[in-house]
Enzyme design. Structure first.
Site, short mmCIF file in Angstrom:
data_model
loop_
_atom_site.label_atom_id
_atom_site.label_comp_id
_atom_site.label_asym_id
_atom_site.label_seq_id
_atom_site.Cartn_x
_atom_site.Cartn_y
_atom_site.Cartn_z
N CYS A 80 0.84 -1.19 0.00
CA CYS A 80 0.00 0.00 0.00
C CYS A 80 0.88 1.24 0.00
CB CYS A 80 -0.93 0.03 1.20
SG CYS A 80 -1.98 1.49 1.14
N LYS A 101 0.71 -9.65 -2.07
CA LYS A 101 0.38 -8.64 -3.08
C LYS A 101 1.58 -7.76 -3.38
CE LYS A 101 -3.17 -5.48 -4.55
NZ LYS A 101 -4.56 -5.08 -4.32
C1 LIG Z 1 -9.85 3.35 -4.11
C2 LIG Z 1 -8.88 2.19 -4.06
C3 LIG Z 1 -8.61 1.57 -2.84
C4 LIG Z 1 -7.71 0.51 -2.76
N1 LIG Z 1 -7.48 -0.10 -1.56
C5 LIG Z 1 -6.67 -1.18 -1.50
C6 LIG Z 1 -6.52 -1.90 -0.28
O1 LIG Z 1 -7.12 -1.57 0.76
N2 LIG Z 1 -5.68 -2.99 -0.26
C7 LIG Z 1 -5.02 -3.40 -1.39
O2 LIG Z 1 -4.29 -4.38 -1.33
N3 LIG Z 1 -5.18 -2.76 -2.57
C8 LIG Z 1 -5.98 -1.66 -2.65
N4 LIG Z 1 -6.15 -1.02 -3.86
C9 LIG Z 1 -5.46 -1.52 -5.06
C10 LIG Z 1 -6.37 -2.45 -5.88
O3 LIG Z 1 -6.74 -3.60 -5.14
C11 LIG Z 1 -5.68 -2.90 -7.20
O4 LIG Z 1 -4.51 -3.61 -6.88
C12 LIG Z 1 -5.30 -1.73 -8.09
O5 LIG Z 1 -6.26 -0.71 -8.02
C13 LIG Z 1 -5.12 -2.14 -9.55
O6 LIG Z 1 -6.32 -2.65 -10.11
P1 LIG Z 1 -7.36 -1.75 -10.96
O7 LIG Z 1 -6.56 -0.99 -11.98
O8 LIG Z 1 -8.33 -2.72 -11.56
O9 LIG Z 1 -8.00 -0.83 -9.99
C14 LIG Z 1 -7.05 0.06 -3.94
C15 LIG Z 1 -7.33 0.68 -5.17
C16 LIG Z 1 -8.25 1.74 -5.24
C17 LIG Z 1 -8.52 2.37 -6.58
#
Ligand SMILES: Cc1cc2nc3c(=O)[nH]c(=O)nc-3n(C[C@H](O)[C@H](O)[C@H](O)COP(=O)(O)O)c2cc1C
Ligand SMILES: Cc1cc2nc3c(=O)[nH]c(=O)nc-3n(C[C@H](O)[C@H](O)[C@H](O)COP(=O)(O)OP(=O)(O)OC[C@H]3O[C@@H](n4cnc5c(N)ncnc54)[C@H](O)[C@@H]3O)c2cc1C
Lengths: 304, 250
Positions: free
Chosen positions: A130, A165
């Protein structure tokens, strides 16, 4: 009928599609749009040892083909999640994956132990990536030795499969993947967001209160594909791929690069029905490109 | 709350950079309440745009929105023409609470593009016999809209920052002790709400807040506001956008 099933450590996925952590809360809001039993699994929002309030606002900014976020791991804490959120998700016929975060190794261990006693939780996603919290998170995700240490400790603290992750904010993603493989990780999830910034012209300040935020959405898909390809060549762990997935074609691209399953994050915000739509389209897409099952497509990109 | 296709049936510019539209559908228009919003997807933009519901005609199955061309998203939306389909989620959030047995006179205070949700509220309150007074603040004469519509609801005072129309100054300059009301409702820029809630701290009121949103449905925790009690943060898209004025820290 096209076989969409995927078997991974601890997870019997009826299809390879699940929401990415933090983009789906604990499912309640999206359950108003469709039956969550349609999903292969649900990756819950990050859990920490105690409640986290997260960062000041603004927490999100739109970018070209994506967005920045700096939520800062706002969550009610592991105890409340087990008491109030897990039972809700357990009503559905889908696999529950707990996303574990912390500022210290001790905190990761404590959260893992608590989830270990929740039988509905089938696997862990260890969030060492994160970018939006001051302590912990990202430094575990950018230093292979620390990644190894936290993985080892969490593995010892529980007997559920652990998916680590990975952060894309590193120059050598393979070194990170190998480090957690050595530590006994059961799988990888990748990628988390890329650190970025947007400056608001009228105020000349970063738009996001945290200054930097994590970039997600369609803009990062090529990076995710490249990193999955690199890791797949050298590491044997199953991979749940994510980063910019919006369509069934995108899912196939991740499978070809070497992902065993996929998660959808940001695309839910634009279209709350995106996952059922992808799951519905996937058989046709696989067939169109000559595959007879999801399994058949995994790692089938041709690189020579 | 559902994802629906709404049909744009009417669009016109009603003030500088300000567009009024009417959208038609069978679902949102049948249940929307004052203070709720719709969350609009625009081609080639990652995030949806939240826009307040400014009026509803359940029989015609139409709702009205009013928005200001602010950045690229609203500029592209302003170019939509009648007949086009608009991808909306709605109705989102909780609207303005009112118990018409417990009030006789209300004050509506709107700032700029915060004026729209107060119109539907004022109309509902007036139809239930409540006396409505409105103070509408705009930057300048060219941006004034809906004065006529609010006049139909009751006494309406227009204020402009530069004095080019109506009274000169801010909405808070106009509110004096001579105003007599049981409850106030407000929507506008955060600076205005801050000044207003501190000026009216002895009064009961509800305010509608704006913040940059992610999912818009309560899942991502992007649009939060701090509260004065134990609850920590509340989600504007889900718990709001309307909150009791005394509950939130602006
Ligand atoms: C608003 C938001 C909150 C997120 N919160 C977390 C989280 O709490 N834990 C985590 O491992 N990844 C978190 N992520 C990352 C997503 O799980 C993912 O790895 C990342 O957004 C890439 O995928 P995407 O392009 O489909 O969004 C977050 C992403 C977004 C956009
Ligand atoms: C509950 C609610 C109701 C609203 N109702 C109205 C209304 O009735 N009429 C109206 O004109 N405006 C309204 N707004 C503000 C409106 O949403 C923004 O002006 C609009 O999103 C700007 O988009 P843009 O692409 O033009 O600007 P850009 O600056 O290009 O937008 C970039 C991003 O920032 C977000 N953003 C920018 N300004 C705001 C803002 N003030 N609030 C929330 N998000 C913002 C956008 O949604 C987008 O995600 C409302 C906002 C909220 C939260």
């Amino acid at each position: 009928m096209m076989d969409l099933q995927v078997k991974l450590p601890g997870l019997n996925l009826k299809n390879p599609v699940m929401p990415a952590s933090g983009c789906f809360g604990f499912g309640k809001e999206y359950s108003r749009f469709y039956d969550l039993s349609l999903l292969g699994a649900v990756m819950m929002k990050a859990a920490t040892g105690t409640e986290r309030l997260g960062n000041p606002t603004p927490r999100v900014a739109e970018t070209s083909s994506g967005m920045l976020n700096a939520i800062g791991l706002q969550n009610p804490g592991v105890d409340k999640i087990i008491a109030e959120e897990v039972p809700f998700l357990a009503q559905y016929d889908t696999e529950i994956i707990a996303n574990i975060a912390g500022s210290t190794i001790e905190e990761y261990k404590e959260v893992a132990k608590k989830f270990n006693d929740a039988p509905e939780v089938k696997a862990f996603e260890l969030n060492i990536s994160c970018p939006n919290v001051k302590e912990g998170g990202i430094q575990f995700g950018t230093d292979p030795d620390m990644a190894k240490e936290v993985t080892t400790i969490v593995k010892r603290a529980s007997d559920k499969p652990v998916y680590v992750k990975l952060s894309p904010n590193v120059s050598n993603i393979v070194a990170m993947a190998k480090a957690v493989e050595e530590a006994g990780a059961d799988g990888l999830t990748m990628i988390n967001t890329l650190t970025g910034m947007q400056i608001h012209l009228p105020s000349r300040r970063p738009l996001i209160a945290n200054k930097t935020g994590g970039l997600s959405g369609a803009a990062i898909k090529p990076i995710a594909i490249r990193m999955i390809y690199e890791v797949r060549e050298q590491v044997n762990l199953p991979i749940i791929g994510m980063g910019g997935i919006e369509t069934a074609e995108d899912v196939l691209e991740f499978l070809l690069a070497g992902a065993n399953a996929v998660a959808v994050g940001t695309a839910n915000f634009q279209n709350p029905l995106v996952m059922p739509e992808i799951i519905n389209e996937l058989p046709k897409t696989l067939e169109k490109y000559g595959f007879s099952s999801v399994h058949d497509a995994i790692g089938k990109a041709v690189f020579v | 709350m559902r994802k629906v296709e709404m049909k744009l049936v009417y669009a016109r510019q009603i003030a500088e950079d300000t567009i009024e539209m009417k959208l038609e559908d069978n679902y949102i228009t049948q249940i929307a309440e004052p203070g709720q919003f719709i969350y609009i997807a625009l081609p080639n933009f990652t995030l949806r745009r939240p826009i307040s519901i400014a009026d509803v005609d359940r029989e015609q199955k139409q709702l009205t929105i009013l928005f200001k061309i602010f950045g690229r998203g609203t500029a592209s939306f302003a170019a939509y023409e009648p007949g086009m389909i608009v991808d909306c989620i709605g109705p989102n959030g909780n609207g303005f609470p009112f118990d018409t047995d417990k009030m006789e006179k209300v004050l509506l205070i709107g700032g700029g593009i915060g004026v729209p949700p107060l119109y539907y509220l004022g109309k509902k309150l007036k139809s239930k016999g409540i006396e409505v007074t409105s103070i509408l603040g705009y930057q300048t004469a060219a941006q004034v809209f809906y004065e006529e519509e609010f006049n139909q609801l009751g006494e309406t005072i227009v204020v402009t920052d530069d004095g080019s129309y109506g009274e000169k100054g801010y909405v808070t300059d106009i509110i004096t002790d001579s105003f007599n009301f049981d409850l106030y409702y407000s929507c506008g820029p955060t600076g205005m709400l801050r000044a207003l809630t501190s000026k009216l701290q002895d009064k009961k009121g509800y305010i509608s807040l704006e913040e940059r949103m992610g999912c818009g449905v309560g899942a991502c925790a992007a649009c939060v506001v701090s509260t004065k009690n134990e609850q920590g943060y509340l989600k504007i898209c889900h718990d709001g956008p309307v909150f009791p004025a005394k509950e939130v820290i602006l």
